[in-house]
Design an enzyme around this catalytic site. Structure first.
Site, PDB file in Angstrom:
ATOM      1  N   CYS A   1       0.854  -1.183   0.000  1.00  0.00           N
ATOM      2  CA  CYS A   1       0.000   0.000   0.000  1.00  0.00           C
ATOM      3  C   CYS A   1       0.891   1.236   0.000  1.00  0.00           C
ATOM      4  O   CYS A   1       1.863   1.287   0.753  1.00  0.00           O
ATOM      5  CB  CYS A   1      -0.881  -0.016   1.250  1.00  0.00           C
ATOM      6  SG  CYS A   1      -1.971   1.406   1.376  1.00  0.00           S
TER       7      CYS A   1
ATOM      8  N   HIS B   1      -9.079  -3.796  -1.997  1.00  0.00           N
ATOM      9  CA  HIS B   1      -8.065  -3.054  -1.235  1.00  0.00           C
ATOM     10  C   HIS B   1      -8.405  -1.562  -1.210  1.00  0.00           C
ATOM     11  O   HIS B   1      -8.405  -0.935  -0.143  1.00  0.00           O
ATOM     12  CB  HIS B   1      -6.683  -3.294  -1.871  1.00  0.00           C
ATOM     13  CG  HIS B   1      -5.574  -2.496  -1.249  1.00  0.00           C
ATOM     14  ND1 HIS B   1      -4.519  -3.086  -0.587  1.00  0.00           N
ATOM     15  CD2 HIS B   1      -5.350  -1.158  -1.180  1.00  0.00           C
ATOM     16  CE1 HIS B   1      -3.704  -2.127  -0.137  1.00  0.00           C
ATOM     17  NE2 HIS B   1      -4.185  -0.955  -0.491  1.00  0.00           N
ATOM     18  N   GLU B   2      -8.706  -1.008  -2.384  1.00  0.00           N
ATOM     19  CA  GLU B   2      -8.958   0.441  -2.460  1.00  0.00           C
ATOM     20  C   GLU B   2     -10.265   0.825  -1.766  1.00  0.00           C
ATOM     21  O   GLU B   2     -10.333   1.842  -1.082  1.00  0.00           O
ATOM     22  CB  GLU B   2      -8.977   0.914  -3.918  1.00  0.00           C
ATOM     23  CG  GLU B   2      -7.663   0.726  -4.665  1.00  0.00           C
ATOM     24  CD  GLU B   2      -6.459   1.316  -3.949  1.00  0.00           C
ATOM     25  OE1 GLU B   2      -6.612   2.303  -3.206  1.00  0.00           O
ATOM     26  OE2 GLU B   2      -5.362   0.762  -4.110  1.00  0.00           O
TER      27      GLU B   2
END
Ligand code: ZN
Length: 186
Positions: A100, A142-143
């Protein structure tokens, strides 16, 4: 314009982000700045909380993966008011390494469902409601987690969480190196 990326420890990364309307100030410029920031940091996705704004806006660029995934050639997509609607019952899962931009220098295995049901609007505020699979489903999960105030390290197993605790503390303090501009909590 390249924006600084807010790093783990910044409170904005823990906020639930809000939907926006088409009259959000300077939205086009903001989206362009997010792509510039993403390109500069060699990431595949960037969520607005990572540039300090608790709004439901995400940009994803999978074109950079086209050598391994030719199906993603030309994939550069903006997601406005993005929400995960759900998963299959007893979903098939997959464990893959994630990193990330807000957690420099770290990557960990994360298990997630292979398919995800999402809704979002594109840059023209047209609504989309779709099931996504493959690598795109991974990146979107994830986002979109960022929009719920979550980061991927919340999802690693307890043992790994213990092992990376020190590294995360150092990141909070700004003890890390990376090639792009960041904003550390103070
Ligand atoms: Zn992230």
């Amino acid at each position: 314009m390249i924006l600084p990326i807010y790093v783990y420890g910044q409170p904005v990364l823990r906020k639930v982000a809000q939907d926006i309307t088409p009259d959000y100030p300077e939205l086009k410029e903001l989206i362009q700045n997010m792509y510039d920031t993403l390109d500069n940091s060699n990431g595949v996705g960037l969520a607005a909380p990572q540039i300090g704004k608790a709004i439901r806006l995400v940009v994803i660029d999978l074109d950079v993966l086209k050598e391994d995934f030719p199906e993603y050639a030309g994939y550069r997509k903006t997601f406005i008011n993005a929400h995960v609607l759900g998963f299959e019952e007893n979903p098939e899962t997959e464990t893959l390494e994630e990193g990330c931009l807000s957690i420099p220098g770290l990557s960990e295995n994360v298990t997630r469902p292979k398919k995800v049901h999402v809704k979002y609007m594109d840059e023209d505020f047209n609504e989309h409601d779709e099931w996504v699979e493959g690598y795109a489903a991974r990146v979107m999960q994830h986002e979109f987690d960022h929009l719920e105030g979550k980061v991927y390290t919340d999802r690693v197993n307890a043992l790994r969480k213990n092992l990376i605790g020190g590294k995360l503390k150092n990141i909070v303090k700004g003890k890390f190196r990376c090639a792009y501009k960041t904003k550390v909590a103070r």
